[in-house]
Design a protein around this motif. Structure first.
Motif, PDB file in Angstrom:
ATOM      1  N   PRO B 151      25.042   5.279  54.050  1.00  0.00           N
ATOM      2  CA  PRO B 151      25.388   6.372  52.855  1.00  0.00           C
ATOM      3  C   PRO B 151      26.875   6.658  52.773  1.00  0.00           C
ATOM      4  O   PRO B 151      27.568   6.709  53.927  1.00  0.00           O
ATOM      5  N   THR B 152      27.381   6.928  51.689  1.00  0.00           N
ATOM      6  CA  THR B 152      28.527   7.403  51.346  1.00  0.00           C
ATOM      7  C   THR B 152      28.841   8.807  50.715  1.00  0.00           C
ATOM      8  O   THR B 152      28.126   9.005  49.876  1.00  0.00           O
ATOM      9  N   TYR B 153      29.768   9.618  51.520  1.00  0.00           N
ATOM     10  CA  TYR B 153      29.815  10.945  50.735  1.00  0.00           C
ATOM     11  C   TYR B 153      30.874  10.865  49.821  1.00  0.00           C
ATOM     12  O   TYR B 153      32.111  10.510  50.211  1.00  0.00           O
ATOM     13  N   ILE B 154      30.878  11.409  48.763  1.00  0.00           N
ATOM     14  CA  ILE B 154      31.989  11.364  47.735  1.00  0.00           C
ATOM     15  C   ILE B 154      32.281  12.642  47.158  1.00  0.00           C
ATOM     16  O   ILE B 154      31.411  13.622  46.801  1.00  0.00           O
ATOM     17  N   SER B 155      33.556  12.951  47.467  1.00  0.00           N
ATOM     18  CA  SER B 155      34.085  14.362  47.093  1.00  0.00           C
ATOM     19  C   SER B 155      35.318  14.171  46.067  1.00  0.00           C
ATOM     20  O   SER B 155      36.413  13.346  46.281  1.00  0.00           O
TER      21      SER B 155
END
Lengths: 316, 187
Positions: B151-155
């Motif tokens: 999973p990738t957390y994008i901000s």
């Protein structure tokens, strides 16, 4: 007779050579990332380009779709090689009109197809490429002129008109840029430059030094209002026939772009604007040119120069 | 006749070559007139498209301007950094690789040409829907870049500069303010 100059015609050569160098720099910077930038598998995909696509423009995705090109990577590489060869021809003035047309066509396709990725630099390159195509840039300092059996010279009135078009366009650019800032709080309270140099995208090696200087409000205000003054003052004051002031104004805008290039890292934008400035008003800087140097180019057109000088009262 | 006078005679005082008693019928003169007329028109379009004056909010007019500018490069707006400079929008990603390594990337920071151009996209639209769309674009890029990505957390957020006084006092760095975020996985 008053000594002749070659300044004005050389401005067309500045336009051609400057635009060609800009394209070569653009190719050099983008060549390694063509797939990511301008293919349907790149950073801007169908999901973004399709809704913004319009029927009346010629664009890269349309061309790819029309010809059913499967391998976009190879196509883009070939396209950029053609772009580069045409830019080299344009640089030396060989088959100038065809080269300018190919360069304009390729840039137009990319610009229209990936408008979202375009920034100010691309717009100005588009504009100047269009002028390169329609102005007689092949008649000055070019291989075309050297190999042509019958030398062609530029009609002074027409040359004057072409340069006037460039000058008026440039003045519209600066005045619009300055005028649109007038209502902004950051431009009015003198903090705009502080805001700009703090943006991570404009970080360069000079940023820490400039930040330490601009953290004094009077420095930031001076730079901010100086920019406003140049952008609003240049298009109005450059027409006043006071040679020293004209030179100071031109050097001011050139320095502003050098500042943008060096401190904010926008070298391509700075370069294309310097080309625009010099091709429009460059003659202001060469009131006492090196006659021997100019004589290299000036073999036939000398008799027109006095007339040009008279016509361009604001410059010579 | 002196060579100078001969050269001068080749030119009509207004339109260039003077070849006969009806100079206006000469193709060179007509071409020059057409070009001159076109360039006057071009400058008018440049002025109208520059945004200096809001001439009219008509869709037909806007469509015509867009058509013209997409072929000639004339008629673009020139209002750079206006009315305000504003804060810079940046996309940060935190990606778990093979379930053990955390990779951090940032987009829109101007580190190379791709990043510069991506920054241009980020600044085109300033609304939540656009930020979500850009997050998906970035996620697809991340999953292509790291084939083993989890999973990738994008901000998505803005960099807020310190005040001048704060910077002078402590060399305070820019502060990141998150506007939009999301976690994405590749299926």
């Amino acid at each position: 007779m008053k000594p002749v100059t070659f300044n004005h015609a050389i401005q067309l050569a500045v336009l051609r050579i400057g635009v060609a160098l800009t394209i070569l720099a653009k190719i050099f910077v983008e060549f390694g990332q063509l797939d990511m930038l301008f293919s349907q598998h790149g950073i801007i995909q169908d999901v973004l380009t399709k809704p913004l696509d319009v029927s009346y423009t010629l664009s890269l995705p349309k061309v790819i779709e029309f010809f059913g090109i499967g391998n976009e990577s190879v196509f883009l590489t070939i396209l950029y090689v053609i772009f580069g060869v045409s830019a080299c021809f344009l640089l030396f003035g060989f088959k100038t009109k065809i080269s300018a047309f190919i360069c304009l066509l390729i840039h137009l396709m990319i610009f229209n197809g990936y408008n979202l990725l375009a920034f100010g630099f691309d717009g100005f390159l588009f504009t100047l490429l269009f002028y390169t195509l329609i102005f007689p840039v092949e008649k000055v300092c070019s291989i075309d002129q050297l190999i042509r059996k019958e030398k062609q010279s530029i009609n002074p009135q027409q040359l004057n008109f072409y340069l006037r078009v460039l000058q008026v366009h440039l003045c519209i650019v600066y005045f619009t840029a300055g005028y649109s800032k007038l209502g902004g709080a950051e431009w009015m309270n003198g903090t705009a430059i502080w805001q700009a140099i703090n943006q991570p995208q404009f970080y360069t090696g000079l940023t820490p030094f400039l930040k330490s200087l601009a953290s004094y409000s009077w420095v930031s205000a001076g730079l901010t209002w100086g920019t406003l003054f140049i952008e609003l003052g240049f298009p109005l004051l450059i027409w006043i026939r006071w040679p020293k002031m004209q030179v100071v104004l031109l050097i001011s805008v050139l320095l502003m772009h050098v500042f943008i290039g060096a401190v904010m890292g926008l070298q391509m934008f700075a370069w294309i604007m310097i080309v625009f400035d010099l091709s429009a008003f460059g003659a202001l800087l060469f009131r006492n040119p090196n006659w021997r140097f100019l004589a290299i180019f000036d073999r036939k057109n000398t008799i027109y120069e006095e007339e040009i000088s008279r016509l361009n009262g604001c410059r010579n | 006749m002196q060579p100078e006078a001969a050269e001068n005679k080749r030119y009509h005082p207004y339109w260039g070559a003077d070849f006969g008693p009806l100079p206006f019928l000469n193709p060179i003169i007509m071409r020059n007139r057409l070009l001159k007329g076109f360039l006057y028109f071009h400058l008018c379009v440049v002025l109208l498209g520059s945004g200096l004056a809001n001439v009219c909010d008509n869709q037909v007019f806007d469509g015509m301007m867009l058509r013209y500018s997409s072929w000639t490069g004339g008629g673009f707006g020139y209002s750079f950094f206006s009315p305000n400079v504003g804060n810079q929008t940046v996309v940060k990603t935190y990606t778990l690789i093979d379930g053990k390594e955390l990779k951090q990337d940032a987009f829109g920071t101007g580190t190379n040409i791709l990043d510069c151009r991506f920054s241009s996209v980020l600044h085109t639209f300033r609304n939540h829907k656009a930020y979500e769309l850009m997050s998906r674009v970035v996620a697809s890029y991340i999953f292509a870049k790291y084939p083993n990505a989890g999973p990738t957390y994008i901000s998505v957020g803005e960099y807020m500069p310190p005040t001048m006084a704060e910077y002078r006092k402590s060399r305070k760095a820019n502060r990141f303010r998150e506007i939009c975020n999301g976690t994405y996985t590749y299926k």
